[in-house]
Design an enzyme around this catalytic site. Structure first.
Site, short mmCIF file in Angstrom:
data_model
loop_
_atom_site.label_atom_id
_atom_site.label_comp_id
_atom_site.label_asym_id
_atom_site.label_seq_id
_atom_site.Cartn_x
_atom_site.Cartn_y
_atom_site.Cartn_z
N SER A 267 0.70 119.15 135.09
CA SER A 267 -0.16 120.00 134.26
C SER A 267 0.27 119.88 132.81
O SER A 267 1.45 119.64 132.51
CB SER A 267 -0.04 121.46 134.70
OG SER A 267 1.18 122.03 134.26
N ASP A 268 -0.68 120.04 131.89
CA ASP A 268 -0.28 120.17 130.49
C ASP A 268 0.31 121.56 130.30
O ASP A 268 0.20 122.43 131.16
CB ASP A 268 -1.46 119.91 129.55
CG ASP A 268 -1.00 119.40 128.19
OD1 ASP A 268 0.17 119.62 127.83
OD2 ASP A 268 -1.81 118.79 127.48
N TYR A 269 0.91 121.75 129.16
CA TYR A 269 1.72 122.94 128.87
C TYR A 269 0.94 124.23 129.13
O TYR A 269 0.00 124.56 128.41
CB TYR A 269 2.17 122.89 127.42
CG TYR A 269 3.26 123.84 127.03
CD1 TYR A 269 4.55 123.40 126.77
CD2 TYR A 269 3.01 125.20 126.89
CE1 TYR A 269 5.55 124.27 126.38
CE2 TYR A 269 4.00 126.08 126.51
CZ TYR A 269 5.27 125.61 126.26
OH TYR A 269 6.26 126.48 125.89
#
Length: 837
Positions: free
Chosen positions: A382-384
């Site tokens: 996942s992105d941040y």
């Protein structure tokens, strides 16, 4: 106080060496860098009184100012520093760059290293993983699927968390983000191997976007070289430098197609074209991952951001995306397909929604398309904070619902936030989520931990002796300079360039002597060694008496008396170089701009200089296309340099003085006005297209106040020489599905300089089951010609080149009429026709 000084700051979590570079250049200037790389620092105010210096700095990663108070003696200094995430510290230091923490680490890590380990077979890896899975609890598995940050430094919103040492020791994380210091990598890896429940080593993740310590041009810049091998080499060098510091997992390359210059992250990509973007995606993956991930000098590549992040509405970061499936598949998907075919080990989700569903929780995108259709079996990260954001979007009722959506979409690793670890155990217990889903994710993670060899030698990437050897190596700097030369695009030249060394040259503007030429998304401790434009010109053999310098103004602020000094100095020059642009905080993530003109103070400086009537050259430092309409009409030459990296000043001087003939071509259009955005060459025709015959009519698709076309189109770039193209020759006018069409054109250098030309091939499908773009890039070739020399350039088209995602919801080439175009840009082309039968 003039010179280079250093001091060390040591806390419980951080060991920092800070280097100050104090120069006298149109007043006292201060540059500051931190080892290991901590954050980009901009000094916004400097005052010097005798041997006392005070300064204020800032970083886009924290609203807190950086405060500096230093008192200098002959070879030492004392003082105070106030740093975000660190606080106020008393410091004392000395002249010079000082010793490195890396040197101290060599002896410490030596006993833990293994001489040689054997590469595991797939069968061996599978057996070891199944055995390990059988011994792991639900929490152990979720630990492998979780990540934390190495320190208080943050790449996004603050996330409340236990200290990384505690999380690692308890087996609650399987990867670490942002451990740029190899000493920190060693401490955390040692903790994992000696204290965590199953002694599983950690992955160390970082954003290695355009270099690690040796910085190359930003990706939008290097894409303008159209040089796939040079880009691949740049990524290989970045990988070599990063892995020596213990980094094993790259959060790059970014392969988003980007069509809106307002979006700050255009700086990280290859521009607006899916074909060129696909080739560059492949080159980057091959550069980072090399021939084998088992090598200690290769990085796991992560393709981001899947998918269509570059289509954010209004060019605003993290914003909504609303596109058709045809656009998804014909425009945004091809670079990801190319990267996957090149073997990328990881993919990162985009922040946006698609069809109303946040990508982080979209089973259709991540499972059905990415996993099942494209066959991706690597790590999906996942992105941040994006799993947490599923609920904020409004696609899940609560945190449990968000976590379930992500795991159902086959998301393997949660970056930084803790929803997986905190929420999934209850969902597994209730049977809402199957433990087999966790097993599948952990298998993928452990597979790569075995593939890179850390399961057998956890410390194999911690090589301080190689850090010292590789970082900022002269060979790497040479490659950076060469790619920087190729990335420069000459946008305008009325004959004032190239410059002669005998002229008196005034170098004026906030980027004349600035070291802020590295751009966003770089983590180099060698920022103070960046070659400025002024340095590059000085080192090029120009008599120092022929170089005049005045800053004139800051990037966004005026300097008291600065403009008057700049004008007075320019009056004594034969030619003026205006060094203008954006600072590195004005592009990149969370750096969208609604107004993509230069700041007002720079415009005022430019107008004052142009009013002198001197030959004026604009040298532009920036991370996106800017509105340059006024400059195109008022200055004599425009040199687009982007953020060129460690050797920026040398490369720019090479071009300005004609030691390198510019050959770069734009990979994003430059608009006349911001209201044209998003702007791209491969648009659809519309039912009322504007053309020469109807341009004065009212009811056609046009603006009242600006042209439809860009100021500078995709594929555009000038040279110090000129090239002419012959008519296109086709070996047939009908192409069958089993045959190929051979296309040729003769290109001649009709100027006075040897030069390189990027010859571009476009096709147009004139009609189809869905409307098709007015042009699509399908090939290019870079050639080098001496004055008067000609070369025949040949291209080949097959049915495969004509395929697209049709109304039948499949990839196919439809029979019918086509045009083929060849030329120096998307706008200036020769034309021929053929038919697919």
């Amino acid at each position: 106080m003039i010179g280079i000084w250093n001091c060390k700051v040591i806390t419980n979590q951080l060991k920092l060496k800070i280097v100050f570079n104090v120069e006298e250049n149109d007043g006292i200037k201060l540059a500051m860098s931190v080892e290991p790389y901590w954050m980009p620092i901009e000094i916004v105010e400097v005052k010097a009184e005798g041997d006392r210096l005070t300064a204020v700095g800032q970083t886009k990663y924290s609203p807190e100012p950086i405060l500096i108070e230093l008192q200098f003696a002959k070879d030492t200094f004392t003082g105070k520093l106030k740093l975000p995430f660190v606080g106020e510290k008393e410091v004392q230091g000395e002249r010079g760059k000082g010793s490195s923490f890396t040197e101290e680490l060599i002896a410490i890590v030596a006993p833990y290293r293994k001489d040689r380990i054997a590469q595991r077979t797939d069968e061996e890896i599978h057996g070891e993983i199944e055995s390990l899975l059988g011994r792991m609890s639900i929490q152990d598995k979720l630990g492998q699927m979780s990540q934390c940050i190495a320190s208080n430094f943050s790449f996004g919103a603050y996330v409340a968390s236990a200290p990384p040492e505690q999380l690692v020791a308890e087996g609650k994380v399987g990867s670490i983000l942002g451990a740029f210091d190899s000493s920190r990598v060693f401490v955390l890896q040692k903790t994992a191997v000696e204290q965590s429940p199953h002694k599983i080593p950690l992955l160390f993740n970082a954003d290695i976007i355009h270099g690690h310590q040796t910085i190359f041009p930003v990706p939008l810049g290097w894409s303008c070289s159209w040089d796939l091998e040079a880009i691949k080499q740049a990524c290989a060098i970045a990988s070599k430098e990063a892995t020596a510091s213990g980094i094993t997992y790259n959060h790059g390359p970014m392969v988003d197609v980007t069509r809106d210059a307002r979006w700050g992250r255009v700086v990280e990509g290859a521009g607006e074209d899916p074909y060129l973007g696909s080739l560059i995606a492949k080159a980057q993956v091959e550069g980072f991952q090399g021939d084998s991930l088992f090598s200690e000098e290769t990085l796991i590549a992560c393709l981001k951001h899947f998918i269509a992040y570059g289509a954010a509405e209004s060019g605003r970061d993290y914003n909504t995306v609303d596109i058709s499936e045809g656009t998804l598949r014909n425009v945004y998907l091809p670079p990801f397909q190319a990267g996957l075919e090149a073997g990328a080990g990881s993919v990162m989700n985009a922040f946006n929604i698609y069809q109303g569903v946040p990508v982080a929780g979209s089973s259709y995108l991540l499972k059905d398309i990415l996993r099942d259709e494209l066959g991706f079996d690597g790590m999906l990260i996942s992105d941040y904070g994006s799993i947490d954001e599923i609920q904020i979007h409004g696609a899940a009722k609560d945190a449990e619902g968000a976590a379930k959506m992500a795991i159902d979409a086959t998301m393997d690793i949660e970056m930084v936030t803790r929803l997986y670890y905190d929420r999934l155990p209850r969902l597994v217990e209730e049977g809402v989520v199957k433990e087999a889903q966790l097993d599948a994710a952990v298998r993928r993670i452990l597979t790569y931990k075995f593939k890179i060899g850390i399961m057998d030698d956890p410390y194999r990437y911690i090589r301080p002796e190689k850090e010292i050897e590789y970082h900022f190596h002269s060979d790497h700097l040479k490659k950076s300079r060469e790619l920087a030369q190729k990335s420069i695009v000459l946008l305008k030249n009325n004959g004032v360039l190239p410059l002669t060394r005998k002229k008196k040259i005034a170098v004026i503007g906030p980027f004349a002597a600035s070291k802020d030429l590295l751009g966003p998304w770089q983590f180099s401790k060698y920022g103070n060694d960046t070659v400025t434009l002024l340095q590059g010109l000085m080192e090029s053999g120009i008599d120092p008496e022929n170089l005049l310098y005045a800053e004139g103004c800051g990037v966004n602020s005026s300097i008291e008396g600065g403009m008057d000094r700049a004008v007075a100095l320019a009056q004594n020059a034969d030619v003026v170089i205006l060094a203008l642009g954006e600072n590195s905080a004005m592009s990149g993530e969370a750096a969208s701009r609604a107004d993509i003109t230069l700041p007002d103070v720079q415009q005022q400086l430019a107008e004052a200089i142009v009013n002198l009537g001197k030959p004026t050259i604009m040298v532009l430092t920036n991370g996106r296309p800017l509105v340059l309409d006024w400059f195109d009409r008022h200055v004599d030459a425009i040199v687009e340099t982007w953020f060129l990296g460690s050797q920026a000043g040398n490369a720019i001087a090479d071009v300005l003085l004609g030691d390198y003939n510019p050959s770069g071509k734009l990979t994003m259009c430059f608009p006349h006005k911001v209201g044209q955005s998003p702007l791209y060459y491969n648009h659809f025709n519309t039912g009322r297209p504007r053309n020469e015959a109807n341009k004065s009519r009212k009811f056609v698709s046009k603006y009242l106040d600006t042209p439809n076309e860009p100021l500078y189109p995709f594929g555009y770039g000038l040279s110090y020489t000129t090239f002419t193209y012959s008519d296109i020759q086709l070996d047939k006018v009908q192409l069958s599905r089993t045959d190929k069409l051979n296309i040729s054109v003769i290109v001649t250098n009709t100027g006075d300089y040897a030069g390189e030309e990027i010859v571009q091939l476009y096709i147009q499908d004139l009609y189809g089951s869905t409307v098709r773009p007015v042009k699509e890039l399908k090939g290019f070739e870079k050639i080098e010609l001496k004055p008067g020399e000609s070369s025949e350039v040949q291209f080949t088209i097959t049915e495969e080149d004509l395929k697209f995602y049709t109304a039948n919801r499949r990839y196919e080439a439809e029979a019918g009429d086509f045009k083929v175009y060849v030329g120096p840009s998307s706008q200036v082309v020769k034309e021929a026709s053929f038919e697919l039968i």
